[in-house]
Design an enzyme around this catalytic site. Structure first.
Site, short mmCIF file in Angstrom:
data_model
loop_
_atom_site.label_atom_id
_atom_site.label_comp_id
_atom_site.label_asym_id
_atom_site.label_seq_id
_atom_site.Cartn_x
_atom_site.Cartn_y
_atom_site.Cartn_z
N ASN A 41 0.83 -1.20 0.00
CA ASN A 41 0.00 0.00 0.00
C ASN A 41 0.86 1.26 0.00
O ASN A 41 1.89 1.31 0.70
CB ASN A 41 -0.90 0.01 1.24
N HIS A 69 6.58 -1.46 2.81
CA HIS A 69 6.50 -2.87 3.22
C HIS A 69 5.62 -3.65 2.25
O HIS A 69 4.61 -3.13 1.78
CB HIS A 69 5.98 -3.02 4.65
N PHE A 70 6.04 -4.86 1.99
CA PHE A 70 5.23 -5.79 1.22
C PHE A 70 4.61 -6.78 2.20
O PHE A 70 5.33 -7.45 2.95
CB PHE A 70 6.10 -6.57 0.21
N HIS A 71 3.28 -6.86 2.19
CA HIS A 71 2.61 -7.88 2.99
C HIS A 71 2.70 -9.20 2.21
O HIS A 71 2.36 -9.24 1.03
CB HIS A 71 1.12 -7.57 3.16
#
Ligand code: 5GP
Ligand code: ZN
Length: 143
Positions: free
Chosen positions: A89, A102-104
């Site tokens: 996001n 950040h990558f979830h």
């Protein structure tokens, strides 16, 4: 390679990388850090972050960014859940709450756990070829 590490002393995720705020660490290398999300939407929900502080994707140098996806792939495969989502996001309106990229990595073990996308949160428009052509032209011209 971008060797200067950008750190924001007030950033939650920079503090997690530094270890001044504890986390359940999954993986770490020179450029990347992976830890469990504190409020997971599925078992094994992880966050893959660069050690370089950037608020959104556009703030990261390409060489920093290029380190992240191979790590996301590695840790996603390590969950043993073959289906999963990668979500990233950018900005408040786009549901970003922590302003360090950040990558979830979210395992999708069944219909109830993990990411759920329905018509309401994926509001598709009907096909409009003229609108698509104009949009494609507009974006290509900005590259
Ligand atoms: P965003 O909404 O910005 O895409 O995602 C931020 C994520 O960070 C959320 O899923 C939230 O649960 C997680 N998070 C927020 N604070 C902490 C924390 O202190 N530790 C950990 N491990 N995760 C956090
Ligand atoms: Zn940070």
């Amino acid at each position: 390679m971008t060797t200067t590490i950008h750190v924001d002393e007030n950033c939650l995720f920079c503090k997690i990388v530094k270890g001044t705020i504890p986390s359940f660490k999954i993986y770490e290398d020179e450029h990347t850090f992976v830890f469990l999300d504190i409020n997971p939407i599925a078992d094994g929900h992880m966050l893959v972050i660069p050690k370089y502080h950037g608020e959104t994707l556009g703030d990261l140098p390409d060489d920093v960014l290029s380190k992240l996806l191979p790590v996301a792939k590695k840790v996603a495969l390590a969950t043993g859940v073959p289906q999963y989502n990668i979500v990233q996001n950018n900005g408040k309106l786009a549901f970003q709450h922590v302003f360090h990229v950040h990558f979830h990595v979210v395992p999708k073990p069944n219909e109830k756990e993990g990411l759920i996308i329905g018509e309401q949160n994926w509001p598709q428009k009907p096909l409009d070829k003229d609108a698509l052509a104009a949009t494609a032209e507009r974006i290509r011209n900005k590259l």
